[in-house]
Scaffold this motif. Structure first.
Motif, PDB file in Angstrom:
ATOM      1  N   TYR A  68       0.338   4.704  -1.816  1.00 27.09           N
ATOM      2  CA  TYR A  68       0.256   3.410  -2.492  1.00 27.09           C
ATOM      3  C   TYR A  68       1.004   2.324  -1.715  1.00 27.09           C
ATOM      4  N   LYS A  69       2.205   2.690  -1.228  1.00 29.46           N
ATOM      5  CA  LYS A  69       2.973   1.721  -0.456  1.00 29.46           C
ATOM      6  C   LYS A  69       2.242   1.337   0.830  1.00 29.46           C
ATOM      7  N   ARG A  70       1.608   2.367   1.453  1.00 31.15           N
ATOM      8  CA  ARG A  70       0.872   2.071   2.685  1.00 31.15           C
ATOM      9  C   ARG A  70      -0.303   1.142   2.404  1.00 31.15           C
ATOM     10  N   LYS A  71      -0.997   1.418   1.280  1.00 30.88           N
ATOM     11  CA  LYS A  71      -2.118   0.553   0.912  1.00 30.88           C
ATOM     12  C   LYS A  71      -1.641  -0.855   0.595  1.00 30.88           C
ATOM     13  N   CYS A  72      -0.513  -0.933  -0.149  1.00 31.48           N
ATOM     14  CA  CYS A  72       0.047  -2.260  -0.446  1.00 31.48           C
ATOM     15  C   CYS A  72       0.448  -2.988   0.831  1.00 31.48           C
ATOM     16  N   GLY A  73       0.990  -2.207   1.776  1.00 30.58           N
ATOM     17  CA  GLY A  73       1.379  -2.817   3.049  1.00 30.58           C
ATOM     18  C   GLY A  73       0.188  -3.385   3.787  1.00 30.58           C
ATOM     19  N   ARG A  74      -0.924  -2.610   3.776  1.00 29.30           N
ATOM     20  CA  ARG A  74      -2.133  -3.113   4.437  1.00 29.30           C
ATOM     21  C   ARG A  74      -2.665  -4.361   3.735  1.00 29.30           C
ATOM     22  N   LEU A  75      -2.645  -4.334   2.392  1.00 35.05           N
ATOM     23  CA  LEU A  75      -3.112  -5.507   1.649  1.00 35.05           C
ATOM     24  C   LEU A  75      -2.224  -6.725   1.905  1.00 35.05           C
ATOM     25  N   ALA A  76      -0.903  -6.471   1.928  1.00 38.61           N
ATOM     26  CA  ALA A  76       0.019  -7.585   2.195  1.00 38.61           C
ATOM     27  C   ALA A  76      -0.208  -8.152   3.589  1.00 38.61           C
ATOM     28  N   ALA A  77      -0.445  -7.255   4.557  1.00 38.14           N
ATOM     29  CA  ALA A  77      -0.714  -7.725   5.922  1.00 38.14           C
ATOM     30  C   ALA A  77      -1.995  -8.543   5.969  1.00 38.14           C
ATOM     31  N   ARG A  78      -3.018  -8.081   5.189  1.00 38.33           N
ATOM     32  CA  ARG A  78      -4.281  -8.826   5.156  1.00 38.33           C
ATOM     33  C   ARG A  78      -4.088 -10.193   4.517  1.00 38.33           C
ATOM     34  N   VAL A  79      -3.297 -10.218   3.426  1.00 35.88           N
ATOM     35  CA  VAL A  79      -3.018 -11.507   2.782  1.00 35.88           C
ATOM     36  C   VAL A  79      -2.315 -12.447   3.742  1.00 35.88           C
TER      37      VAL A  79
END
Length: 388
Positions: A26-37
């Motif tokens: 979940y943290k990795r996915k959130c990290g990817r989403l945050a990077a995309r944002v």
């Protein structure tokens, strides 16, 4: 068989491991989403900066050109004056501020100052170059001089990029002489050996790094080099003489101006939609239009070869300063002309008798939002005495 407590411990350990793994995923996915944002925010910011840089790019490029020219070494084949008489080849200067004017383009900008008393502009000084204290005392004067650059001259880039090939036109065509020529230094033509303008305007208010002026003949975006107070005892010359061709009354005036019912009905909506206006009401803005059009703002080439100005393009392309000094001719009432003021496109017709009918007004693209402009609301408190 393993004891029950061992099985429970194993199950707990497996559950904990699953939770930890799920948390990591979940943290990795959130990290990817945050990077995309962050990427998207950076892209939006870059697009905004690109749009802003396009507006500032011309002035920056010209500043760079001036700096480069000032650092150029003289060619070896050029005659070198004695060291005692040597002087700098150029005097590089940078603008101290920018004009935020009611005139969006050169077309319609008055040819002289103070002839359109309702013409307003804000000079926004650069805080990095000019502290607010530098304006202390200016509000005590009724008028001031503005020294600026004719930054929209069509030959400006050639003048700075290749000055050797940029030949000075010793004579220019003058509107009041119906295309007759006069020495450039005996005229107010913007096409000068150095594209420097001098204008006088009424000081309405001073606030921080901004000065509100009226009676201006300055186009929006004009780079300002300096400002000086107007001194009547020295700047006003009693008995000053001018050539006879300048004494002709109404040489560039029009006979009448009429506003159509359609224009009167749509103007309030356009004025409300145009943000950061320097005018308190649509009626006052209509008075400005009347003052501007009371002088025939068309170039002389437009009078002899009427054409419809493209509202989606740059109106200056149809009203260059040199064309403004071309041939006299007759107007055509079937041609629609355009005046851009405060982000509003005002269309009008003019007949052969110089009678104008203002027919429509529409909001120009991009007029909804330069929040950095100093509009009437920003000056309201300073103008509480009803100066405007």
């Amino acid at each position: 068989m393993a004891p029950p407590h061992s099985l429970a411990a194993a199950a707990l350990a497996a559950t904990t491991a699953a939770i930890v793994l799920s948390s990591l995923l979940y943290k990795r996915k959130c990290g990817r989403l945050a990077a995309r944002v962050q990427e998207l925010e950076a892209a939006v910011a870059a697009a905004g900066e690109k749009a802003a840089s396009e507006r500032r790019g011309r002035v920056r490029a010209q500043q760079s050109l001036r700096k480069a020219l000032s650092e150029q070494e003289p060619r070896s084949d050029e005659a070198r004056p004695p060291k005692a008489a040597a002087a700098p080849a150029s005097y590089p200067m940078a603008p101290i501020g920018t004009v935020q004017s009611c005139f969006s383009t050169r077309n319609g900008t008055p040819r002289q100052p103070l002839v359109v008393t309702l013409a307003r502009a804000t000079v926004a000084l650069d805080p990095a170059r000019v502290p607010a204290a530098a304006l202390e005392g200016l509000a005590s004067y009724s008028h001031c001089w503005i020294i600026y650059i004719f930054h929209l001259n069509t030959d400006l880039d050639k003048m700075w990029k290749d000055p050797a090939r940029s030949k000075l036109k010793a004579k220019v065509r003058v509107p009041r002489l119906k295309g007759g020529r006069m020495g450039v230094l005996a005229t107010r033509s913007p096409h000068r050996p150095n594209p420097i303008g001098l204008s006088v305007a009424k000081v309405e208010a001073v606030d921080g790094h901004a000065v509100l002026l009226s009676g201006v003949d300055l186009v929006d975006g004009t780079p300002v080099l300096d400002m000086k107070p107007y001194l009547p005892y020295s700047d006003s010359v009693k008995g000053a003489a001018v050539p006879s061709w300048l004494e002709v009354d109404g040489a560039l005036g029009v006979e009448s101006i009429h506003f159509s019912e359609h224009f009167i009905s749509v103007l309030p909506t356009c004025w409300m939609d145009a943000k950061q206006s320097l005018y308190a009401s649509a009626d006052e803005f209509q008075d400005l239009i009347k003052q501007v059009l009371s002088w025939d703002i068309r170039s002389i080439s437009q009078r002899i070869r009427p054409h419809q100005v493209n509202t989606q393009g740059n109106a200056d392309d149809h009203c260059s300063e040199e064309a403004d000094e071309d041939h006299e001719g007759r107007a055509c009432s079937g041609v629609v002309y355009h005046l851009h003021l405060e982000g509003i496109d005002v269309s009008y017709r003019i007949d052969q008798g110089s009678n104008i009918v203002v027919g429509d007004s529409t909001l120009l693209p991009g007029a909804m939002g330069n929040q950095n402009r100093h509009g009437y609301s920003a000056w309201r408190d300073k103008l509480g005495s009803g100066i405007l």
